[in-house]
Design an enzyme around this catalytic site. Structure first.
Site, short mmCIF file in Angstrom:
data_model
loop_
_atom_site.label_atom_id
_atom_site.label_comp_id
_atom_site.label_asym_id
_atom_site.label_seq_id
_atom_site.Cartn_x
_atom_site.Cartn_y
_atom_site.Cartn_z
N ASN A 49 0.87 -1.02 -0.10
CA ASN A 49 -0.23 0.14 -0.07
C ASN A 49 0.38 1.30 -0.06
O ASN A 49 2.10 1.85 1.02
CB ASN A 49 -0.93 0.11 1.25
CG ASN A 49 -2.18 1.18 1.49
OD1 ASN A 49 -1.72 1.88 0.59
ND2 ASN A 49 -3.04 1.29 2.14
N ARG A 95 -2.35 -2.69 -3.59
CA ARG A 95 -3.83 -1.16 -3.50
C ARG A 95 -3.45 -0.04 -4.24
O ARG A 95 -2.36 0.99 -4.04
CB ARG A 95 -4.20 -0.72 -1.68
CG ARG A 95 -5.55 -0.07 -1.89
CD ARG A 95 -5.37 0.84 -0.30
NE ARG A 95 -6.33 1.37 -0.48
CZ ARG A 95 -6.03 2.75 -0.38
NH1 ARG A 95 -5.33 3.34 0.74
NH2 ARG A 95 -6.72 4.03 -0.26
N HIS A 108 -13.17 3.28 -0.90
CA HIS A 108 -12.81 2.24 -0.15
C HIS A 108 -14.03 0.82 -0.28
O HIS A 108 -13.95 -0.24 0.46
CB HIS A 108 -13.47 2.65 1.28
CG HIS A 108 -13.06 3.53 2.28
ND1 HIS A 108 -13.93 4.82 2.73
CD2 HIS A 108 -11.51 3.88 2.25
CE1 HIS A 108 -12.55 5.49 3.08
NE2 HIS A 108 -10.97 5.02 3.10
N ARG A 154 -11.06 15.48 6.07
CA ARG A 154 -11.62 16.23 5.20
C ARG A 154 -12.82 16.80 5.54
O ARG A 154 -13.28 15.97 6.47
CB ARG A 154 -11.46 15.46 4.42
CG ARG A 154 -10.45 15.06 3.63
CD ARG A 154 -10.71 12.95 2.45
NE ARG A 154 -9.08 12.79 2.31
CZ ARG A 154 -9.19 11.25 1.83
NH1 ARG A 154 -10.04 10.76 2.61
NH2 ARG A 154 -8.14 10.98 1.92
N GLU A 169 -8.42 -5.04 4.77
CA GLU A 169 -8.35 -5.29 3.48
C GLU A 169 -6.90 -5.61 2.54
O GLU A 169 -6.91 -6.03 1.75
CB GLU A 169 -7.75 -3.85 3.39
CG GLU A 169 -9.17 -2.76 3.78
CD GLU A 169 -8.97 -1.39 4.03
OE1 GLU A 169 -8.67 -0.76 2.21
OE2 GLU A 169 -8.89 -0.54 4.61
#
Length: 371
Positions: free
Chosen positions: A7, A66, A155, A216, A355
């Site tokens: 990742n 990813r 996601h 965010r 994940e």
């Protein structure tokens, strides 16, 4: 099959070495771009040192990456070649904080281990089933046809994994699962799943849209950006403001939910009210979108660990007849579990995401089909 999961971020590289369901080693290389680790190739040398110890006499069979943005082209994991790498790179403008780093990681692996197959697993792929009325923005068609401006969602690797796990917990097949899943971490989004497929999601063209996140803003009136532009804010100023300085950080000075929950000051209480209210609105809307949810599912760091935030969110859902059991909600466990009362209209679940396991599983499947 031994899979190295990568990742890549702009200044970090997370990795996990897996043999089936067993994690052999994992770690993170940070501060890429500094004196000690000037680039992703240098970071990979540090990964190699740790991975080699864990491998012993074994060898890596494949590397799974990813990749945040797959655009409209990629609806499933793919075996990487030069053309695929260039296609991912062409999507850089859609995810400028993520895809360039993903490409750097892919090229670093190809340079060091050219014989090892690599697979790209896309965060956007699970959401390629969104119907047009969910993914289209009400803007001139040229903006979609020329620039690809539409809702993509993110996601997805987590949502697909949690959909399967939630279905198992309820005793149904993944294709029969209908519910609302909230992936709550520093980045957060919520997805409406009907019959095992994503039909709506809160993140949009970029990961900025939707929920209140660590740094965010989530949903915001677009005219605010026009106003600030007229006030002298540059494009970079606005990008930094909305992606790095807003959300919980903008409201409290802290981007970490744990710090906000543990604080008792008025700013933190306001921030938690805003974040829980925003999520509850989405849950209510998505309950309608799926035609009645079988379950509400919390996952990822905040969703799995913050009983306080779960309580605040579900406390706003009384109109849906949803209620949590206080004792079950406060239990700390890594197991998938139900935290709602028997009287709840539908179950509330906490389902840990993984994940890396999902990426490794997808990578093994792609490589197995190609061999």
């Amino acid at each position: 099959m031994i899979i190295l999961v990568i990742n890549s971020g702009s200044s970090s590289l997370k990795y996990q070495l897996r043999d089936g369901s067993d994690v052999l080693t994992e770690g993170i290389v940070e501060r890429i771009g500094g004196d000690e680790t000037p680039d992703h190739s240098a970071a990979l040398e540090r990964v190699d040192a740790d991975v080699s110890k864990a491998l012993g006499d074994m060898a890596i069979d494949a590397v799974g990456h990813r990749v945040v943005h797959g655009g409209e082209r990629f609806s499933a994991p793919v075996l990487i070649n030069n053309e695929i790498t260039r296609a991912i790179e062409r999507l850089n403008p859609l995810a400028p904080l993520h895809n360039p780093a993903n490409v750097q990681g892919i090229r670093a692996i190809a340079e060091k281990w050219p014989e090892i197959p690599q697979v790209a697993v896309f965060d956007t792929a699970f959401h390629r089933t969104l119907p047009e009325h969910a993914w289209r923005y009400a803007v001139p068609d040229e903006l979609y046809t020329r620039f690809g401006i539409r809702r993509y969602g993110f996601h997805g690797t987590s949502f697909e994994y949690v959909t399967r796990q939630s279905a198992g917990l309820l005793g149904v097949q993944p294709a029969d699962f209908t519910g609302v899943i909230a992936h709550l971490g520093n980045g957060a989004s919520v997805t409406a799943v009907r019959d095992g497929r994503s039909i709506d999601t809160s993140m949009g063209f970029t990961p900025l849209e939707g929920l209140v996140m660590g740094t965010r803003s989530g949903d915001i009136d677009p005219s605010i950006l026009l106003f600030l532009s007229r006030e002298g804010y540059s494009e970079q100023d606005l990008n930094d403001l909305l992606n790095r300085e807003s959300g919980l950080k903008g409201l409290t000075g802290h981007s970490d939910m744990r710090s906000v929950v543990e604080s008792s000051d008025a700013q933190s209480e306001t921030a938690l009210d805003i974040a829980s209210y925003r999520l509850a609105k989405y849950i209510g809307g998505y309950h309608i979108a799926v035609g009645g949810a079988q379950a509400l599912v919390f996952t990822a760091g905040i969703g799995e660990n913050s009983w306080d935030f779960r309580e605040r969110v579900v406390g706003r859902l009384g109109a849906l007849g949803v209620f949590i059991d206080d004792a079950e909600n406060r239990k700390r466990s890594r197991a998938a579990r139900q935290i709602s009362t028997e009287e709840s209209a539908f179950p509330v679940l906490v389902v840990p995401t993984d994940e890396e396991a999902a990426i490794a599983e997808a990578t093994a499947a792609v490589v197995g089909r190609s061999s």
